[in-house]
Design a protein around this motif. Structure first.
Motif, PDB file in Angstrom:
ATOM      1  N   THR A  72       2.637  -5.409  -2.751  1.00  0.00           N
ATOM      2  CA  THR A  72       1.210  -5.546  -3.065  1.00  0.00           C
ATOM      3  C   THR A  72       0.692  -4.394  -3.906  1.00  0.00           C
ATOM      4  O   THR A  72      -0.463  -4.419  -4.336  1.00  0.00           O
ATOM      5  CB  THR A  72       0.364  -5.642  -1.780  1.00  0.00           C
ATOM      6  N   GLN A 154      -1.841  -3.173   0.612  1.00  0.00           N
ATOM      7  CA  GLN A 154      -2.895  -4.168   0.802  1.00  0.00           C
ATOM      8  C   GLN A 154      -3.017  -4.516   2.277  1.00  0.00           C
ATOM      9  O   GLN A 154      -2.114  -5.101   2.867  1.00  0.00           O
ATOM     10  CB  GLN A 154      -2.593  -5.428  -0.004  1.00  0.00           C
ATOM     11  N   ASP A 155      -4.130  -4.154   2.883  1.00  0.00           N
ATOM     12  CA  ASP A 155      -4.385  -4.457   4.287  1.00  0.00           C
ATOM     13  C   ASP A 155      -5.083  -5.806   4.401  1.00  0.00           C
ATOM     14  O   ASP A 155      -5.563  -6.361   3.405  1.00  0.00           O
ATOM     15  CB  ASP A 155      -5.264  -3.351   4.878  1.00  0.00           C
ATOM     16  N   TYR A 163      -0.007  -1.875   8.821  1.00  0.00           N
ATOM     17  CA  TYR A 163      -0.139  -0.945   7.700  1.00  0.00           C
ATOM     18  C   TYR A 163      -1.144   0.170   7.998  1.00  0.00           C
ATOM     19  O   TYR A 163      -1.002   1.285   7.486  1.00  0.00           O
ATOM     20  CB  TYR A 163      -0.538  -1.688   6.422  1.00  0.00           C
ATOM     21  N   LEU A 257      -5.780 -12.760  -2.244  1.00  0.00           N
ATOM     22  CA  LEU A 257      -4.722 -11.853  -2.658  1.00  0.00           C
ATOM     23  C   LEU A 257      -3.785 -12.518  -3.657  1.00  0.00           C
ATOM     24  O   LEU A 257      -3.340 -13.644  -3.442  1.00  0.00           O
ATOM     25  CB  LEU A 257      -3.910 -11.383  -1.438  1.00  0.00           C
ATOM     26  N   PRO A 261       0.743 -10.299   1.313  1.00  0.00           N
ATOM     27  CA  PRO A 261       0.847  -8.957   1.890  1.00  0.00           C
ATOM     28  C   PRO A 261       2.043  -8.802   2.826  1.00  0.00           C
ATOM     29  O   PRO A 261       2.493  -7.689   3.083  1.00  0.00           O
ATOM     30  CB  PRO A 261      -0.472  -8.789   2.642  1.00  0.00           C
ATOM     31  N   SER A 262       2.538  -9.916   3.359  1.00  0.00           N
ATOM     32  CA  SER A 262       3.744  -9.933   4.184  1.00  0.00           C
ATOM     33  C   SER A 262       4.271 -11.372   4.180  1.00  0.00           C
ATOM     34  O   SER A 262       3.545 -12.304   3.822  1.00  0.00           O
ATOM     35  CB  SER A 262       3.457  -9.446   5.610  1.00  0.00           C
TER      36      SER A 262
END
Length: 410
Positions: A72, A154-155, A163, A257, A261-262
């Motif tokens: 990210t 990126q949270d 994170y 996004l 992010p995951s």
């Protein structure tokens, strides 16, 4: 030429609900169109911290630099192409010495909880040190050749998304070893609300380190300021912290996004539902791992098939090699098409508990870590309604909201 390219300020493209029309509504007036176009421009004009090279390149000049990043950690150039921050910094002749990888790895392909090993970034050859597993906190020897460490992840705005736990340990290590930390800020896709029980410190773990609610409503930069300001690091030490702020951002703006992010948060719907459905990770209910609708469906072989009319069968997939109830038919709910939510939905958790054939085995020990308290499980077992449970959160949320105001940037 590369230098001039990256020193210019880039615009980041966002997809917001404001850009969606409704064909069933009456034709808009020219005034309404003008207002909507202005709102669209406000969303599209958000400038990410990573793109604000003029704000941070002077801090990196002549310094040995490390980066905590993953897939990210990207920026968008004038050609409309995404580039990894690693590639961009190297192109700008920044002396990038090493990288650090959180849960899921430097390129974001590891399963949740899977060991992430030290190694090298396949694309750049940069040495990469794992910050997951036994080495959650950078060691002195791993920082001794650095002057500055950049944190760019990126949270998604929840306490149990790890994170922010990595952020805590990185800040602590930097404070102990006199290394400056620069946080490249990014939007919080769940930053439009705060909700959930406040973590009780006796239940502190890597999926919940601080006395905050499940949904905290802060960007990573704001959260770093809170960690420092509340002196949550070991022995109350504070980090030499610099937050590179975004421009034209506020917490009300919808943010989709551009990169997962995951592995198990594939789209905006999953990210929006994650604060609600992640509680199922502490039960015998599958939350969509092993499907193409991760955190958008839930189900279990133990749920009442007469009550739940949706079925699916988890399979081994990238990012979910051994999902809960692998190869077994699960009964539950498909939430992939519901409207965007602005609070934690407890109804799904309650109805699953009330319609399982093994209530005694519904919860596991991980549930308390996710909830940050034993109260939530007890309230559900006692038959409290969602409203009654939510009412019990209000005093804690009001106190946190006052604290949060101190650290807001946007």
């Amino acid at each position: 030429m590369l230098k001039r390219l990256f020193k210019s300020t880039f615009l980041f493209a966002f997809i917001g609900i404001l850009s969606c029309g409704n064909q069933n509504k009456k034709a808009q007036s020219s005034e309404e169109i003008a207002v909507n176009n202005q709102e669209e421009r406000q969303v599209e004009d958000i400038i990410l911290a990573a793109n604000r090279t003029e704000a941070y390149l002077p801090m990196l000049k002549g310094k040995k630099v490390g980066l905590v990043g993953n897939q990210t950690s990207i920026m968008k150039n004038e050609a409309g192409e995404f580039t990894h921050v690693v590639d961009s910094l190297l192109a700008l002749n920044v002396n990038l010495v090493k990288g650090f990888a959180p849960e899921h790895g430097f390129r974001g392909t590891a399963d949740a909880g899977e060991a992430v090993k030290d190694g090298k970034d396949a694309q750049t050859g940069l040495p990469v040190i794992s910050l997951y597993g036994d080495n959650k906190k950078p060691k002195e020897a791993q920082l001794e050749d650095l002057d500055v460490l950049i944190f760019d992840l990126q949270d998604v705005g929840t306490r149990f998304y790890t994170y922010i736990s990595s952020l805590h340990y990185v800040m602590e290590a930097c404070a102990e070893n006199n290394v400056k930390l620069i946080v490249f800020d990014r939007p919080n896709p769940n930053g439009h609300y705060i909700d959930g029980p406040i973590l009780e410190t006796e239940f502190k773990s890597f999926v919940g380190m601080h006395p905050i609610p499940t949904v905290h409503g802060l960007t990573m930069g704001e959260y770093a300021k809170m960690i420092n300001g509340e002196k949550w690091l070991k022995d109350g030490i504070q980090c030499d912290l610099e937050v590179i702020e975004m421009e034209n951002y506020d917490h009300s703006k919808t943010y989709d996004l551009p990169v997962k992010p995951s592995p198990n948060l594939p789209n905006a719907q999953a990210i929006n539902l994650y604060p609600s459905l992640c509680f199922f990770e502490g039960t015998n209910v599958n939350a969509g791992r092993g499907t193409d609708k991760q955190f958008q469906v839930f189900g279990s072989p133990f749920l009442d098939k007469d009550y739940f009319d949706f079925t699916y069968t988890p399979q081994s997939k990238a990012g979910a090699k051994n999902p809960k109830h692998l190869g077994k038919e699960c009964y539950g709910r498909d939430l992939s098409e519901i409207d965007r939510v602005g609070q934690i939905n407890l109804e799904w958790l309650i109805e699953a508990y009330q319609n399982t054939d093994n209530e005694d085995e519904f919860f596991n020990a991980f549930f308390t870590k996710l909830a940050g308290t034993k109260k939530l499980q007890s309230q559900i077992e006692k038959g409290l309604s969602a409203k009654e449970i939510r009412d019990s959160w209000q005093q804690g949320l009001e106190g946190f909201e006052r604290k949060r105001e101190t650290y807001l940037i946007y």
